[in-house]
Design an enzyme around this catalytic site. Structure first.
Site, PDB file in Angstrom:
ATOM      1  N   ASP A  16       0.859  -1.186   0.000  1.00  0.00           N
ATOM      2  CA  ASP A  16       0.000   0.000   0.000  1.00  0.00           C
ATOM      3  C   ASP A  16       0.899   1.241   0.000  1.00  0.00           C
ATOM      4  O   ASP A  16       1.723   1.417   0.899  1.00  0.00           O
ATOM      5  CB  ASP A  16      -0.858  -0.052   1.274  1.00  0.00           C
ATOM      6  CG  ASP A  16      -1.821   1.109   1.394  1.00  0.00           C
ATOM      7  OD1 ASP A  16      -1.680   2.109   0.656  1.00  0.00           O
ATOM      8  OD2 ASP A  16      -2.720   1.020   2.252  1.00  0.00           O
ATOM      9  N   VAL A  39      -5.578   5.097  -5.544  1.00  0.00           N
ATOM     10  CA  VAL A  39      -4.445   5.644  -4.798  1.00  0.00           C
ATOM     11  C   VAL A  39      -4.789   7.047  -4.260  1.00  0.00           C
ATOM     12  O   VAL A  39      -4.514   7.372  -3.095  1.00  0.00           O
ATOM     13  CB  VAL A  39      -3.210   5.743  -5.732  1.00  0.00           C
ATOM     14  CG1 VAL A  39      -2.118   6.585  -5.124  1.00  0.00           C
ATOM     15  CG2 VAL A  39      -2.693   4.355  -6.071  1.00  0.00           C
ATOM     16  N   ASP A  40      -5.385   7.853  -5.103  1.00  0.00           N
ATOM     17  CA  ASP A  40      -5.728   9.239  -4.772  1.00  0.00           C
ATOM     18  C   ASP A  40      -6.630   9.285  -3.533  1.00  0.00           C
ATOM     19  O   ASP A  40      -6.362  10.031  -2.571  1.00  0.00           O
ATOM     20  CB  ASP A  40      -6.445   9.826  -6.000  1.00  0.00           C
ATOM     21  CG  ASP A  40      -6.499  11.333  -6.003  1.00  0.00           C
ATOM     22  OD1 ASP A  40      -5.772  11.956  -5.203  1.00  0.00           O
ATOM     23  OD2 ASP A  40      -7.268  11.891  -6.809  1.00  0.00           O
TER      24      ASP A  40
HETATM   25  N1  AR6 Z   1      -1.330   1.516  -2.985  1.00  0.00           N
HETATM   26  C1  AR6 Z   1      -0.701   1.197  -4.139  1.00  0.00           C
HETATM   27  N2  AR6 Z   1      -1.341   0.981  -5.302  1.00  0.00           N
HETATM   28  C2  AR6 Z   1      -2.692   1.090  -5.284  1.00  0.00           C
HETATM   29  C3  AR6 Z   1      -3.439   1.428  -4.122  1.00  0.00           C
HETATM   30  C4  AR6 Z   1      -2.690   1.654  -2.927  1.00  0.00           C
HETATM   31  N3  AR6 Z   1      -3.287   1.989  -1.795  1.00  0.00           N
HETATM   32  N4  AR6 Z   1      -4.762   1.472  -4.451  1.00  0.00           N
HETATM   33  C5  AR6 Z   1      -4.843   1.166  -5.780  1.00  0.00           C
HETATM   34  N5  AR6 Z   1      -3.609   0.921  -6.279  1.00  0.00           N
HETATM   35  P1  AR6 Z   1      -5.626   4.305  -9.743  1.00  0.00           P
HETATM   36  P2  AR6 Z   1      -5.105   5.757 -12.262  1.00  0.00           P
HETATM   37  C6  AR6 Z   1      -3.180   0.588  -7.666  1.00  0.00           C
HETATM   38  O1  AR6 Z   1      -7.030   4.013 -10.153  1.00  0.00           O
HETATM   39  O2  AR6 Z   1      -5.385   4.545 -13.058  1.00  0.00           O
HETATM   40  C7  AR6 Z   1      -8.527   8.331  -9.263  1.00  0.00           C
HETATM   41  O3  AR6 Z   1      -9.904   8.423  -9.090  1.00  0.00           O
HETATM   42  C8  AR6 Z   1      -4.241   0.131  -8.652  1.00  0.00           C
HETATM   43  O4  AR6 Z   1      -4.491  -1.262  -8.502  1.00  0.00           O
HETATM   44  O5  AR6 Z   1      -5.392   4.729  -8.328  1.00  0.00           O
HETATM   45  O6  AR6 Z   1      -3.901   6.580 -12.584  1.00  0.00           O
HETATM   46  C9  AR6 Z   1      -7.870   9.682  -9.560  1.00  0.00           C
HETATM   47  O7  AR6 Z   1      -8.545  10.737  -8.914  1.00  0.00           O
HETATM   48  C10 AR6 Z   1      -3.581   0.450  -9.971  1.00  0.00           C
HETATM   49  O8  AR6 Z   1      -2.661  -0.579 -10.323  1.00  0.00           O
HETATM   50  O9  AR6 Z   1      -4.967   5.457 -10.664  1.00  0.00           O
HETATM   51  C11 AR6 Z   1      -7.971   9.774 -11.055  1.00  0.00           C
HETATM   52  O10 AR6 Z   1      -9.209  10.326 -11.453  1.00  0.00           O
HETATM   53  C12 AR6 Z   1      -2.751   1.714  -9.674  1.00  0.00           C
HETATM   54  O11 AR6 Z   1      -2.676   1.779  -8.248  1.00  0.00           O
HETATM   55  C13 AR6 Z   1      -7.849   8.355 -11.506  1.00  0.00           C
HETATM   56  O12 AR6 Z   1      -8.279   7.540 -10.415  1.00  0.00           O
HETATM   57  C14 AR6 Z   1      -3.354   2.996 -10.206  1.00  0.00           C
HETATM   58  O13 AR6 Z   1      -4.766   3.001 -10.063  1.00  0.00           O
HETATM   59  C15 AR6 Z   1      -6.423   7.969 -11.828  1.00  0.00           C
HETATM   60  O14 AR6 Z   1      -6.402   6.660 -12.349  1.00  0.00           O
END
Ligand code: AR6
Length: 172
Positions: A16, A39-40
């Site tokens: 995480d 992540v956000d």
């Molecule tokens: N730690 C590490 N990786 C994670 C975590 C965590 N806690 N949670 C999810 N992932 P994403 P994007 C992984 O959707 O595709 C948001 O709404 C996840 O499995 O977080 O760049 C923003 O506000 C995936 O492999 O980011 C934007 O609108 C990776 O992190 C949009 O999503 C990225 O998933 C950005 O989308």
């Protein structure tokens, strides 16, 4: 898994991003810098309201491929670098270059702030739909190139969510 590039280290871990003790962690944000999911959402929940307050005070938006920086609020990390990866369409609409820029501009900000360790999530591979295998090639090659050229930061950690994502990066 660890590899060394000169005196620098690239580390792959499954976990995480909000738990990392590197000096900076990178957020997968959107252009409006409005907290979303993935992540956000996790970073803003755990970091507390100070992060959004600072974002609103300093920035209005962040174009895809660019990066901005705030403090880490209640997180272990001192800084959060917010970058915006591309939304994946077909892979032929400039996505690879924009993804490369998102990693590179995050690393440039880290250099500017003298940050010696930084954790990245796999940008764009969740809500933005970038296939993890293709994304991992861009992520790793961009970081390797940067470390060869700038010899900093000392540590770049990729924090992969779940086994499938970890394995994809490990294979690459
Ligand atoms: N730690 C590490 N990786 C994670 C975590 C965590 N806690 N949670 C999810 N992932 P994403 P994007 C992984 O959707 O595709 C948001 O709404 C996840 O499995 O977080 O760049 C923003 O506000 C995936 O492999 O980011 C934007 O609108 C990776 O992190 C949009 O999503 C990225 O998933 C950005 O989308």
């Amino acid at each position: 898994m660890k590899v060394t590039i000169g005196d620098c280290v690239i580390e792959l871990v499954q976990g995480d991003i909000t738990e990392q003790d590197t000096e900076a962690i990178v957020n997968a944000a959107n252009e409006e810098l409005i907290p979303g999911g993935g992540v956000d959402g996790a970073i803003h929940r755990k970091g507390g309201p100070a992060i959004l307050k600072e974002l609103r005070e300093k920035y209005t938006r962040c174009p895809t491929g660019e990066a901005v920086i705030t403090g880490g609020g209640n997180l272990k990390a001192k800084y959060v670098i917010h970058t915006v990866g591309p939304i994946y369409k077909d892979g032929k609409s400039g996505e690879p270059e924009l993804l490369r820029k998102a990693y590179e501009n995050s690393l440039k900000l880290a250099l500017e702030y003298g940050i010696s360790s930084i954790s990245f999530p796999s940008l764009s591979t969740g809500a933005y739909g970038y296939p993890i295998e293709e994304a991992s090639i861009i992520a790793l090659s961009t970081v390797i190139e940067f470390l060869k050229k700038h010899k900093a930061p000392d540590l770049v950690r990729f924090v992969l969510w779940g086994e499938k994502n970890y394995k994809a990066f490990e294979k690459t």
